[in-house]
Motif scaffolding. Sequence first.
Motif, PDB file in Angstrom:
ATOM      1  N   ASN A  51      -7.217  -6.143   3.003  1.00 28.25           N
ATOM      2  CA  ASN A  51      -5.943  -5.978   2.294  1.00 28.25           C
ATOM      3  C   ASN A  51      -5.777  -4.554   1.796  1.00 28.25           C
ATOM      4  O   ASN A  51      -4.713  -3.945   1.953  1.00 28.25           O
ATOM      5  CB  ASN A  51      -5.866  -6.929   1.098  1.00 28.25           C
ATOM      6  CG  ASN A  51      -5.811  -8.374   1.498  1.00 28.25           C
ATOM      7  OD1 ASN A  51      -5.641  -8.704   2.658  1.00 28.25           O
ATOM      8  ND2 ASN A  51      -5.970  -9.251   0.533  1.00 28.25           N
ATOM      9  N   GLU A  52      -6.820  -4.026   1.188  1.00 23.98           N
ATOM     10  CA  GLU A  52      -6.739  -2.680   0.629  1.00 23.98           C
ATOM     11  C   GLU A  52      -6.649  -1.626   1.727  1.00 23.98           C
ATOM     12  O   GLU A  52      -5.931  -0.636   1.577  1.00 23.98           O
ATOM     13  CB  GLU A  52      -7.933  -2.420  -0.279  1.00 23.98           C
ATOM     14  CG  GLU A  52      -7.860  -3.233  -1.562  1.00 23.98           C
ATOM     15  CD  GLU A  52      -9.044  -3.010  -2.478  1.00 23.98           C
ATOM     16  OE1 GLU A  52      -9.543  -1.871  -2.562  1.00 23.98           O
ATOM     17  OE2 GLU A  52      -9.470  -3.983  -3.117  1.00 23.98           O
TER      18      GLU A  52
ATOM     19  N   LEU B  38      -3.672   0.995   2.078  1.00 17.50           N
ATOM     20  CA  LEU B  38      -4.020   2.406   2.099  1.00 17.50           C
ATOM     21  C   LEU B  38      -3.432   3.100   3.326  1.00 17.50           C
ATOM     22  O   LEU B  38      -2.856   4.186   3.232  1.00 17.50           O
ATOM     23  CB  LEU B  38      -5.546   2.557   2.096  1.00 17.50           C
ATOM     24  CG  LEU B  38      -6.110   3.935   2.409  1.00 17.50           C
ATOM     25  CD1 LEU B  38      -5.914   4.859   1.212  1.00 17.50           C
ATOM     26  CD2 LEU B  38      -7.575   3.842   2.761  1.00 17.50           C
TER      27      LEU B  38
ATOM     28  N   PRO C 180      -1.634  -6.339  -2.496  1.00 15.79           N
ATOM     29  CA  PRO C 180      -1.540  -5.205  -1.578  1.00 15.79           C
ATOM     30  C   PRO C 180      -0.357  -4.271  -1.863  1.00 15.79           C
ATOM     31  O   PRO C 180      -0.435  -3.078  -1.585  1.00 15.79           O
ATOM     32  CB  PRO C 180      -1.386  -5.871  -0.201  1.00 15.79           C
ATOM     33  CG  PRO C 180      -2.022  -7.197  -0.368  1.00 15.79           C
ATOM     34  CD  PRO C 180      -1.725  -7.605  -1.777  1.00 15.79           C
TER      35      PRO C 180
ATOM     36  N   TYR D 293      -1.781  -2.021  -4.411  1.00 14.71           N
ATOM     37  CA  TYR D 293      -2.717  -1.104  -3.753  1.00 14.71           C
ATOM     38  C   TYR D 293      -1.956  -0.048  -2.958  1.00 14.71           C
ATOM     39  O   TYR D 293      -2.319   1.122  -2.960  1.00 14.71           O
ATOM     40  CB  TYR D 293      -3.672  -1.853  -2.818  1.00 14.71           C
ATOM     41  CG  TYR D 293      -4.659  -2.735  -3.522  1.00 14.71           C
ATOM     42  CD1 TYR D 293      -5.436  -2.250  -4.570  1.00 14.71           C
ATOM     43  CD2 TYR D 293      -4.833  -4.061  -3.144  1.00 14.71           C
ATOM     44  CE1 TYR D 293      -6.351  -3.061  -5.213  1.00 14.71           C
ATOM     45  CE2 TYR D 293      -5.752  -4.875  -3.783  1.00 14.71           C
ATOM     46  CZ  TYR D 293      -6.502  -4.370  -4.820  1.00 14.71           C
ATOM     47  OH  TYR D 293      -7.410  -5.164  -5.466  1.00 14.71           O
TER      48      TYR D 293
ATOM     49  N   LEU E  92      -2.448   3.852  -3.480  1.00 14.86           N
ATOM     50  CA  LEU E  92      -3.326   4.513  -2.518  1.00 14.86           C
ATOM     51  C   LEU E  92      -2.628   5.158  -1.322  1.00 14.86           C
ATOM     52  O   LEU E  92      -3.187   6.072  -0.714  1.00 14.86           O
ATOM     53  CB  LEU E  92      -4.369   3.502  -1.999  1.00 14.86           C
ATOM     54  CG  LEU E  92      -5.224   2.801  -3.048  1.00 14.86           C
ATOM     55  CD1 LEU E  92      -6.116   1.749  -2.404  1.00 14.86           C
ATOM     56  CD2 LEU E  92      -6.049   3.795  -3.841  1.00 14.86           C
TER      57      LEU E  92
ATOM     58  N   ILE F  69      -8.976   4.388  -7.032  1.00 11.70           N
ATOM     59  CA  ILE F  69      -9.292   3.057  -6.504  1.00 11.70           C
ATOM     60  C   ILE F  69      -9.605   2.106  -7.660  1.00 11.70           C
ATOM     61  O   ILE F  69      -9.135   0.966  -7.678  1.00 11.70           O
ATOM     62  CB  ILE F  69     -10.470   3.132  -5.500  1.00 11.70           C
ATOM     63  CG1 ILE F  69     -10.012   3.851  -4.232  1.00 11.70           C
ATOM     64  CG2 ILE F  69     -11.004   1.740  -5.179  1.00 11.70           C
ATOM     65  CD1 ILE F  69     -11.133   4.213  -3.281  1.00 11.70           C
TER      66      ILE F  69
ATOM     67  N   ALA G  87      -6.416   1.073  -9.450  1.00  9.22           N
ATOM     68  CA  ALA G  87      -5.678   0.102  -8.632  1.00  9.22           C
ATOM     69  C   ALA G  87      -6.316  -1.283  -8.744  1.00  9.22           C
ATOM     70  O   ALA G  87      -5.621  -2.294  -8.902  1.00  9.22           O
ATOM     71  CB  ALA G  87      -5.648   0.554  -7.169  1.00  9.22           C
ATOM     72  N   LYS G  88      -7.658  -1.332  -8.689  1.00  9.71           N
ATOM     73  CA  LYS G  88      -8.362  -2.613  -8.811  1.00  9.71           C
ATOM     74  C   LYS G  88      -8.111  -3.242 -10.177  1.00  9.71           C
ATOM     75  O   LYS G  88      -7.910  -4.448 -10.279  1.00  9.71           O
ATOM     76  CB  LYS G  88      -9.878  -2.427  -8.617  1.00  9.71           C
ATOM     77  CG  LYS G  88     -10.331  -2.007  -7.254  1.00  9.71           C
ATOM     78  CD  LYS G  88     -10.125  -3.010  -6.187  1.00  9.71           C
ATOM     79  CE  LYS G  88     -10.927  -4.256  -6.340  1.00  9.71           C
ATOM     80  NZ  LYS G  88     -10.659  -5.216  -5.260  1.00  9.71           N
TER      81      LYS G  88
ATOM     82  N   VAL H  99      -4.515  -4.726 -10.332  1.00 12.38           N
ATOM     83  CA  VAL H  99      -4.433  -5.988  -9.586  1.00 12.38           C
ATOM     84  C   VAL H  99      -5.215  -7.074 -10.316  1.00 12.38           C
ATOM     85  O   VAL H  99      -4.751  -8.214 -10.435  1.00 12.38           O
ATOM     86  CB  VAL H  99      -4.934  -5.815  -8.135  1.00 12.38           C
ATOM     87  CG1 VAL H  99      -5.058  -7.158  -7.431  1.00 12.38           C
ATOM     88  CG2 VAL H  99      -3.988  -4.907  -7.360  1.00 12.38           C
TER      89      VAL H  99
ATOM     90  N   ALA I 292     -14.605  -2.076  -6.434  1.00 11.68           N
ATOM     91  CA  ALA I 292     -14.103  -0.698  -6.383  1.00 11.68           C
ATOM     92  C   ALA I 292     -15.144   0.225  -5.751  1.00 11.68           C
ATOM     93  O   ALA I 292     -14.807   1.056  -4.895  1.00 11.68           O
ATOM     94  CB  ALA I 292     -13.735  -0.216  -7.778  1.00 11.68           C
TER      95      ALA I 292
END
Length: 185
Positions: A54-55, A59, A98, A101, A105, A115, A118-119, A122, A162
Motif C-alpha cells: 500500500n505504501e 509513494l 494510502p 501515505y 510521500l 515516513i 505518515a505512519k 494513519v 516505519a
Amino acid sequence: MKQMKQQFVDSWHELRHLKTVVVTAMLIAVGIILGYFSITVTPYLRIGFSFIANELTALLFGPVVGGVMGGIADIIKYLIKPDGPYFFGFTLSAILGPVIYGIMLYKKPLSFPRIFIAKVLVAVFVNLLLGTYWLSMLYGKGFLALLPARALKQVCSVPVEAALFYIIVKTLGKAHFFSEVRAKR
C-alpha cells in the motif's frame, strides 16, 4: 493547499499510463500475499506486512492511485478469505490510509521522519479512531472499551513498520527500482 491539489491531479493522471496500472496490479498481488504473513506478538498484537505494498503504491503513484489500490485490494482480500461479515467501513479505511501515505510521500524527499509522521497519521486517524469506531458499530462493543488495546497495538507497530518501510525504500532506491518504474511510459 495548492500543492496538495496538484498531487491529486498528478496522481489522477498517473492512471492513464499502462505501466502504472500494471505495477499497481502487481503490488495488489504482493499485498494480498504479504497479508498472509504476520508476526503474532500477543493475541491482540499482530504485525503484518501488507502495508508495504500500500505504501509503495502511494509513494510511487500518489494518493489517488494509492486509494484505488487500497480499496481494490481490500475487496479482493475479502473475496479470497472472508473474515466475518463484509463492512464497507473497513474498505473506506483501506482507501484512506494510502491516500494519506500518498499525500505525505508522493513526489517528496524520502526520510525516516516523513515516513514516521505518515505512519502516525494513519495509525491515529484511520486505524485507531476510525477502525475502532467501525468495530464498535459492527460488534456493538463500546468505543472506549476497545480503544486501549488498539492504541497499544498502534504504539508498538508504528515504529517497527516505519523502520521496516524505510529500510525497504532505501534498498529499492539503491537497486534503482524507482527510476525504472518512473522511467518514460
